[in-house]
Scaffold this motif. Structure first.
Motif, short mmCIF file in Angstrom:
data_model
loop_
_atom_site.label_atom_id
_atom_site.label_comp_id
_atom_site.label_asym_id
_atom_site.label_seq_id
_atom_site.Cartn_x
_atom_site.Cartn_y
_atom_site.Cartn_z
N LEU A 36 0.83 -1.21 0.00
CA LEU A 36 0.00 0.00 0.00
C LEU A 36 0.86 1.26 0.00
CD1 LEU A 36 -2.83 -1.04 2.51
CD2 LEU A 36 -2.98 -0.88 0.01
N ILE A 37 1.93 1.26 0.82
CA ILE A 37 2.84 2.41 0.85
C ILE A 37 3.53 2.58 -0.50
CG2 ILE A 37 4.94 3.36 1.88
CD1 ILE A 37 4.15 1.96 4.50
N THR A 38 3.92 1.45 -1.11
CA THR A 38 4.58 1.47 -2.43
C THR A 38 3.67 2.09 -3.48
OG1 THR A 38 5.88 -0.51 -1.91
CG2 THR A 38 5.63 0.06 -4.25
N MET A 39 2.42 1.67 -3.50
CA MET A 39 1.49 2.17 -4.51
C MET A 39 1.16 3.64 -4.27
SD MET A 39 1.31 -0.33 -6.47
CE MET A 39 0.08 0.26 -7.61
N VAL A 40 0.93 4.01 -3.01
CA VAL A 40 0.64 5.42 -2.70
C VAL A 40 1.83 6.30 -3.06
CG1 VAL A 40 0.25 7.06 -0.81
CG2 VAL A 40 -1.06 4.92 -0.90
N GLY A 41 3.04 5.84 -2.73
CA GLY A 41 4.24 6.61 -3.01
C GLY A 41 4.48 6.81 -4.50
N ASN A 42 4.42 5.72 -5.26
CA ASN A 42 4.72 5.79 -6.69
C ASN A 42 3.60 6.47 -7.48
OD1 ASN A 42 7.39 4.37 -7.32
ND2 ASN A 42 6.39 2.86 -6.01
N LEU A 43 2.36 6.09 -7.21
CA LEU A 43 1.24 6.71 -7.93
C LEU A 43 1.07 8.17 -7.52
CD1 LEU A 43 -1.39 3.81 -7.95
CD2 LEU A 43 0.27 4.45 -9.71
N TYR A 278 14.55 -6.61 -4.82
CA TYR A 278 14.35 -5.74 -5.98
C TYR A 278 12.95 -5.76 -6.55
CZ TYR A 278 15.28 -9.75 -9.14
OH TYR A 278 15.23 -10.95 -9.79
N THR A 279 12.08 -6.65 -6.08
CA THR A 279 10.69 -6.62 -6.54
C THR A 279 9.74 -5.97 -5.53
OG1 THR A 279 10.27 -8.85 -5.64
CG2 THR A 279 10.95 -8.71 -7.94
N VAL A 280 10.13 -5.94 -4.26
CA VAL A 280 9.24 -5.40 -3.22
C VAL A 280 9.86 -4.20 -2.51
CG1 VAL A 280 8.01 -5.93 -1.07
CG2 VAL A 280 8.18 -7.67 -2.88
N ILE A 281 11.11 -4.34 -2.08
CA ILE A 281 11.72 -3.30 -1.25
C ILE A 281 12.14 -2.08 -2.06
CG2 ILE A 281 13.55 -2.80 0.41
CD1 ILE A 281 11.40 -4.81 1.35
N ILE A 282 12.80 -2.30 -3.21
CA ILE A 282 13.26 -1.16 -4.01
C ILE A 282 12.10 -0.30 -4.53
CG2 ILE A 282 14.40 -0.54 -6.19
CD1 ILE A 282 16.48 -2.62 -5.61
N PRO A 283 10.99 -0.91 -5.04
CA PRO A 283 9.85 -0.05 -5.42
C PRO A 283 9.28 0.74 -4.25
CG PRO A 283 9.64 -2.21 -6.44
CD PRO A 283 10.79 -2.30 -5.48
N LEU A 284 9.46 0.22 -3.02
CA LEU A 284 9.04 0.96 -1.83
C LEU A 284 9.98 2.12 -1.55
CD1 LEU A 284 7.48 1.22 0.95
CD2 LEU A 284 9.19 -0.38 1.86
N LEU A 285 11.29 1.89 -1.71
CA LEU A 285 12.29 2.89 -1.34
C LEU A 285 12.43 4.01 -2.36
CD1 LEU A 285 15.19 0.63 0.03
CD2 LEU A 285 13.50 1.92 1.34
N ASN A 286 12.27 3.70 -3.65
CA ASN A 286 12.55 4.70 -4.69
C ASN A 286 11.78 6.01 -4.52
OD1 ASN A 286 14.64 3.57 -6.10
ND2 ASN A 286 13.37 2.62 -7.66
N PRO A 287 10.45 5.97 -4.35
CA PRO A 287 9.75 7.26 -4.18
C PRO A 287 10.18 8.01 -2.93
CG PRO A 287 8.26 5.41 -3.78
CD PRO A 287 9.50 4.84 -4.36
N ILE A 288 10.57 7.27 -1.88
CA ILE A 288 11.06 7.91 -0.65
C ILE A 288 12.41 8.57 -0.92
CG2 ILE A 288 11.78 7.51 1.74
CD1 ILE A 288 9.85 5.11 1.78
#
Length: 312
Positions: A36-43, A278-288
């Motif tokens: 959820l954090i990943t999607m909110v951050g990237n979108l 690289y499939t879960v953590i990096i997409p979470l970290l990139n927008p941050i």
């Protein structure tokens, strides 16, 4: 004769993460929050870039594309993993497996090229600032972005097409949490040596080319920065490149370790941990990473927050 009489498999079972059986509910909640954090951050980053005219420049168009790919790769892997945490049946059909593999290969390859393009963009911005509007035009930006997605799709099609020469009869258990290409090779009843060689050649070539582009760009950037006399200019240059360099290091480090190292029979759990990164953590970290180190983005977010607070 045994291979001819063997039962060909069209459904597979994911073994999942190491501690999945002991703590399924806890892992479900943890990865649900991460997703959820990943999607909110990237979108959210995509929406910010889309709606604010000051971000309608190549640098942020590349960043928005990276956020889109991060959301794509996370959505390819994480929902399946979440379902399998709580589901008794962890089955996936062959066709669903191929779709997931295509989606993952497409997004991972596209991200490699996007990171290389962003490094080149930073090189031009820092080393040739006066020529930046002439070199990085909207037309070039569009061509680079389209080329990244097209090459990503072609690379995925190559490996999916090559997989159709294989049949699966040794086992229907995939020692992974999603359909990745290497675990599929391990359960093939036909020698996958040609497929392994294709992965090494195509994936290796893409990674070497994009990594060299990044290294060459940043070598020239560091050389240019070293000649600057103003402390403010040096800080500005490092601020511009720092977040991207950190993102590149995290992504390529895990990807290279996963696919270029020699295969090992004891590496299944390590492979899953690398893939998880690289499939879960990096997409979470990139927008941050890109948000916290970018003053324009922070200022824009602050304005939106103040506007919403005042309207309440």
């Amino acid at each position: 004769m045994e291979k001819e009489n063997a039962t060909l498999l069209t459904e597979f079972i994911f073994m999942g993460l190491i501690y999945q059986r002991q703590w399924p509910v806890l892992l479900f909640l943890v990865f649900l929050v991460i997703y959820l954090i990943t999607m909110v951050g990237n979108l959210g980053l995509i929406a910010l870039i889309w709606n604010d005219p000051q971000f309608h420049i190549p640098m942020y168009l590349f960043l928005g594309s990276l956020a889109f790919v991060d959301a794509w790769i996370s959505s390819t892997v994480t929902p399946t993993m979440l379902v399998n945490f709580l589901s008794k049946s962890k089955m996936i059909s062959l066709s669903e497996c191929m779709i997931q593999l295509f989606s993952f290969s497409f997004s991972a390859t596209t991200e490699c090229f996007l990171l290389a393009i962003m490094a080149y963009d930073r090189y031009v911005a820092i080393c040739k600032p006066l020529l930046y509007p002439v070199i990085i035009t909207n037309e070039l930006c569009t061509r680079l972005l389209v080329s990244s997605f097209v090459v990503g799709a072609l690379h995925a099609f190559i490996h999916i097409g090559a997989l159709f020469r294989l049949t699966f009869c040794n086992s229907n258990i995939i020692y992974h949490f999603y359909c990745d290409i290497m675990p599929l090779f391990k359960i093939s009843c036909i020698d996958p040596s040609i497929n392994v060689l294709m992965v090494f050649i195509f994936s290796g070539s893409i990674q070497v080319f994009t990594i060299l582009t990044v290294l060459f760009s940043y070598t020239l950037v560091l050389f240019t920065i070293s000649k600057k006399k103003s402390i403010q200019d040096i800080r500005k240059a490092f601020s511009t490149c720092g977040s991207h360099f950190l993102s590149v290091t995290l992504y390529y480090g895990s990807l290279l370790f996963m696919y270029v190292r020699p295969a090992s029979a004891q590496a299944d759990n390590q492979d899953m941990m690398d893939s998880l990164f690289y499939t879960v953590i990096i997409p979470l970290l990139n927008p941050i990473i890109y948000t916290l180190r970018n003053k324009k983005v922070l200022d824009s977010l602050a304005k939106i927050f103040k506007r919403n607070v005042s309207s309440c």
